[in-house]
Design an enzyme around this catalytic site. Sequence first.
Site, PDB file in Angstrom:
ATOM      1  N   ARG A   1       0.673  14.757  12.747  1.00 47.85           N
ATOM      2  CA  ARG A   1       1.297  14.442  11.444  1.00 47.85           C
ATOM      3  C   ARG A   1       1.615  15.775  10.742  1.00 47.85           C
ATOM      4  NH1 ARG A   1      -0.660   9.130   9.760  1.00 47.85           N
ATOM      5  NH2 ARG A   1       0.808   9.234   8.060  1.00 47.85           N
ATOM      6  N   PRO A   2       2.704  16.452  11.173  1.00 45.79           N
ATOM      7  CA  PRO A   2       3.024  17.745  10.550  1.00 45.79           C
ATOM      8  C   PRO A   2       3.499  17.578   9.106  1.00 45.79           C
ATOM      9  CG  PRO A   2       4.778  17.079  12.059  1.00 45.79           C
ATOM     10  CD  PRO A   2       3.701  16.033  12.167  1.00 45.79           C
ATOM     11  N   ILE A   3       3.508  18.679   8.357  1.00 47.54           N
ATOM     12  CA  ILE A   3       4.011  18.607   6.971  1.00 47.54           C
ATOM     13  C   ILE A   3       5.108  19.652   6.726  1.00 47.54           C
ATOM     14  CG2 ILE A   3       1.877  17.631   5.983  1.00 47.54           C
ATOM     15  CD1 ILE A   3       1.608  20.607   4.781  1.00 47.54           C
ATOM     16  N   ASP A   4       5.736  20.120   7.835  1.00 48.59           N
ATOM     17  CA  ASP A   4       6.764  21.150   7.676  1.00 48.59           C
ATOM     18  C   ASP A   4       7.909  20.689   6.771  1.00 48.59           C
ATOM     19  OD1 ASP A   4       7.068  19.365   9.943  1.00 48.59           O
ATOM     20  OD2 ASP A   4       8.924  20.438  10.393  1.00 48.59           O
TER      21      ASP A   4
ATOM     22  N   ASP B   1       5.149   0.700  11.841  1.00 52.07           N
ATOM     23  CA  ASP B   1       3.907   0.064  11.387  1.00 52.07           C
ATOM     24  C   ASP B   1       3.783  -1.392  11.841  1.00 52.07           C
ATOM     25  OD1 ASP B   1       3.284   2.440  10.176  1.00 52.07           O
ATOM     26  OD2 ASP B   1       3.823   1.810   8.160  1.00 52.07           O
TER      27      ASP B   1
ATOM     28  N   LYS C   1       0.839  -1.208   0.000  1.00 51.91           N
ATOM     29  CA  LYS C   1       0.000   0.000   0.000  1.00 51.91           C
ATOM     30  C   LYS C   1       0.872   1.257   0.000  1.00 51.91           C
ATOM     31  CE  LYS C   1      -1.552   1.523   4.138  1.00 51.91           C
ATOM     32  NZ  LYS C   1      -1.221   2.910   4.481  1.00 51.91           N
ATOM     33  N   ASN C   2       1.895   1.290   0.858  1.00 46.21           N
ATOM     34  CA  ASN C   2       2.654   2.525   1.015  1.00 46.21           C
ATOM     35  C   ASN C   2       3.635   2.786  -0.120  1.00 46.21           C
ATOM     36  OD1 ASN C   2       1.205   3.046   3.272  1.00 46.21           O
ATOM     37  ND2 ASN C   2       2.830   2.527   4.740  1.00 46.21           N
TER      38      ASN C   2
ATOM     39  N   ARG D   1      -4.442  10.450   5.152  1.00 43.82           N
ATOM     40  CA  ARG D   1      -3.397  11.467   5.180  1.00 43.82           C
ATOM     41  C   ARG D   1      -2.336  11.260   4.111  1.00 43.82           C
ATOM     42  NH1 ARG D   1      -6.175  10.701   9.230  1.00 43.82           N
ATOM     43  NH2 ARG D   1      -6.894  12.500  10.388  1.00 43.82           N
TER      44      ARG D   1
ATOM     45  N   ARG E   1      -8.464  -0.369   5.377  1.00 41.22           N
ATOM     46  CA  ARG E   1      -7.653   0.652   4.710  1.00 41.22           C
ATOM     47  C   ARG E   1      -6.358   0.060   4.172  1.00 41.22           C
ATOM     48  NH1 ARG E   1      -6.540   5.748   8.083  1.00 41.22           N
ATOM     49  NH2 ARG E   1      -5.322   6.002   6.197  1.00 41.22           N
TER      50      ARG E   1
ATOM     51  N   CYS F   1      -4.201  12.512  13.782  1.00 40.61           N
ATOM     52  CA  CYS F   1      -4.967  11.270  13.667  1.00 40.61           C
ATOM     53  C   CYS F   1      -4.658  10.389  14.850  1.00 40.61           C
ATOM     54  CB  CYS F   1      -4.659  10.556  12.368  1.00 40.61           C
ATOM     55  SG  CYS F   1      -3.030   9.844  12.310  1.00 40.61           S
TER      56      CYS F   1
HETATM   57  N1  EPU Z   1       7.362  14.449  10.425  1.00 40.11           N
HETATM   58  C1  EPU Z   1       7.640  15.785  10.693  1.00 40.11           C
HETATM   59  N2  EPU Z   1       7.436  16.691   9.716  1.00 40.11           N
HETATM   60  C2  EPU Z   1       6.986  16.350   8.477  1.00 40.11           C
HETATM   61  C3  EPU Z   1       6.712  14.998   8.204  1.00 40.11           C
HETATM   62  C4  EPU Z   1       6.909  14.063   9.208  1.00 40.11           C
HETATM   63  O1  EPU Z   1       8.061  16.102  11.803  1.00 40.11           O
HETATM   64  O2  EPU Z   1       6.836  17.246   7.629  1.00 40.11           O
HETATM   65  C5  EPU Z   1       7.562  13.451  11.470  1.00 40.11           C
HETATM   66  C6  EPU Z   1       6.295  12.665  11.781  1.00 40.11           C
HETATM   67  O3  EPU Z   1       5.483  13.337  12.709  1.00 40.11           O
HETATM   68  C7  EPU Z   1       6.861  11.373  12.313  1.00 40.11           C
HETATM   69  C8  EPU Z   1       8.107  11.173  11.477  1.00 40.11           C
HETATM   70  O4  EPU Z   1       8.445  12.475  10.971  1.00 40.11           O
HETATM   71  O5  EPU Z   1       7.226  11.539  13.656  1.00 40.11           O
HETATM   72  C9  EPU Z   1       7.971  10.215  10.334  1.00 40.11           C
HETATM   73  O6  EPU Z   1       6.817  10.519   9.568  1.00 40.11           O
HETATM   74  P1  EPU Z   1       6.771  10.274   8.001  1.00 40.11           P
HETATM   75  O7  EPU Z   1       6.653  11.581   7.313  1.00 40.11           O
HETATM   76  O8  EPU Z   1       7.915   9.387   7.597  1.00 40.11           O
HETATM   77  O9  EPU Z   1       5.398   9.489   7.831  1.00 40.11           O
HETATM   78  P2  EPU Z   1       4.520   9.498   6.520  1.00 40.11           P
HETATM   79  O10 EPU Z   1       5.397   9.575   5.349  1.00 40.11           O
HETATM   80  O11 EPU Z   1       3.419  10.483   6.658  1.00 40.11           O
HETATM   81  C10 EPU Z   1       4.539   6.925   6.093  1.00 40.11           C
HETATM   82  C11 EPU Z   1       3.552   5.813   6.073  1.00 40.11           C
HETATM   83  C12 EPU Z   1       3.070   5.506   7.483  1.00 40.11           C
HETATM   84  C13 EPU Z   1       4.285   5.147   8.335  1.00 40.11           C
HETATM   85  C14 EPU Z   1       5.321   6.288   8.285  1.00 40.11           C
HETATM   86  C15 EPU Z   1       6.595   5.963   9.029  1.00 40.11           C
HETATM   87  C16 EPU Z   1       2.475   6.067   3.925  1.00 40.11           C
HETATM   88  C17 EPU Z   1       1.231   6.367   3.174  1.00 40.11           C
HETATM   89  N3  EPU Z   1       2.406   6.199   5.250  1.00 40.11           N
HETATM   90  O12 EPU Z   1       3.855   8.058   6.614  1.00 40.11           O
HETATM   91  O13 EPU Z   1       2.236   4.359   7.367  1.00 40.11           O
HETATM   92  O14 EPU Z   1       3.896   4.911   9.666  1.00 40.11           O
HETATM   93  O15 EPU Z   1       5.659   6.564   6.918  1.00 40.11           O
HETATM   94  O16 EPU Z   1       7.207   4.849   8.486  1.00 40.11           O
HETATM   95  O17 EPU Z   1       3.476   5.708   3.345  1.00 40.11           O
HETATM   96  C18 EPU Z   1       0.511   2.889   7.937  1.00 40.11           C
HETATM   97  O18 EPU Z   1       0.675   2.311   6.846  1.00 40.11           O
HETATM   98  O19 EPU Z   1      -0.209   2.392   8.859  1.00 40.11           O
HETATM   99  C19 EPU Z   1       1.152   4.178   8.177  1.00 40.11           C
HETATM  100  C20 EPU Z   1       0.741   5.032   9.112  1.00 40.11           C
END
Ligand code: EPU
Length: 433
Positions: free
Chosen positions: A122-125, A310, A22-23, A93, A402, A117
């Site tokens: 889940r920030p996007i900075d 995960d 999925k990811n 997200r 999901r 969530c």
């Molecule tokens: N983070 C920041 N700033 C950002 C983005 C992330 O501080 O702009 C922090 C997050 O809060 C977290 C860490 O960085 O503490 C890692 O987050 P990441 O951005 O890597 O997560 P993601 O890309 O949003 C993907 C997977 C998640 C999985 C995480 C970590 C997808 C669609 N989602 O999320 O999968 O937990 O990587 O490996 O690829 C799941 O499948 O159940 C799931 C939640």
Amino acid sequence: MDKIAIQGGARLEGTIRVNGAKNAALPIMAASLLADGPSAIDSLPDVVDVHTLIKVLETLGVRHERDGNASITLEVVDHEPVTAPYDLVRQMRGSICVLGPLVARRGQARVSLPGGCAIGVRPIDLHRKGLEALGAATTIEHGYVVASAADGLRGSSIFLGGPFGSTVLGTANTLMAAALADGVTVIESAACEPEIADLALFLTNMGASIEGAGSPTMRIKGVRSLRGTRHTIIPDRIEAATFMVAAAMTRGNVVIENIRLEHLGAVADILRRAGAEVTPLGHDACRVVGPDKLTPVDVTTLPYPGVPTDVQAQLMAMLCIADGISVVTEKIYPDRFMHVPELQRMGAVLHKEGAAVIVHGVPALSGAQVMASDLRASASLILAGLVAQGTTELSRVYHLDRGYERIEERLRAIGADIRRYDDGQEPTNKPKD
Ligand code: EPU
């Protein structure tokens, strides 16, 4: 609404096949926004998150055609739309992965902010940082992140590390944008997850120039355009890990097919230390045999190649019945412990200390009515139900759907006593109490 009922106690035996990841599928599907011409994607998992992203892409002018369950062709037919709306993004997200492709190919993007969530903030900075380094302007307006690059993007050097390591989808967004930027981009502290390497392979086959995918330093030489291509998604390492844990904790003997054990080194290590046998079978299968009694193991989640966050909830379910004390520490999402109170309802002895949980193994769990809070928490409650005495009834199963395709049918095929039924009615095939 659907529920799942599990009668615990069955040993799992037989062969189970892992679906596409999925990811990996989500950012790869989003990358179709970058292409001129159709892209065909095979080994696509039939899960709700994939359906949600198809809807997001539809609103963005992408036409899709399903070819059987596991293949899809995606083609941009309208390059005008730039908005991914709240009603879809709030459902998943991961929709944020359209941000990079939109700004790179269409010069503008409006993507609803994902918000928090069940697994924490889940920030996007870092997504914004990556795109801004390439010359995009980003703002937050009325709940949307708005990114624009009227004059195109320019290659640059970017450090993407954050407080919890790198960011998987932030790396994906920056990589996809850099693929069409003018000049060379170097991403330092890039996510090394196999899903990023799979995305990079897809982009490369579309005509992108990428070095270092799967390592912390990626070098991308921007190209003027990308073409459609055909791609097979890698096996889902999280689904595979879930099945491995299921085999280990049920004293099972299960062959898992379509698995890349090289993506699962940390999980295999934990399972072996817990007493399970994990034996590779050829290049894409393995056998997991569970011990009579599990040995406690300390687990710390980390970015790849560490133990994936995960799989934290599933490993915790297993350690609940280990012969002693384990400590599970969460280093990616410090609040990702919604499964803890539900496991406690099943008799697990768990003490939360900040971002760690001390797990006192008990001889047996007892079946209970439990509630899923997020995707991986649901999986852990299913696993707990497989070994609990009596019946476990899991509600809010939509979280499970999901990311896992028909998991109850596939576990039933290897011996689990598990049925899905409609809320409000007696389950048609409810397991015996
Ligand atoms: N983070 C920041 N700033 C950002 C983005 C992330 O501080 O702009 C922090 C997050 O809060 C977290 C860490 O960085 O503490 C890692 O987050 P990441 O951005 O890597 O997560 P993601 O890309 O949003 C993907 C997977 C998640 C999985 C995480 C970590 C997808 C669609 N989602 O999320 O999968 O937990 O990587 O490996 O690829 C799941 O499948 O159940 C799931 C939640």
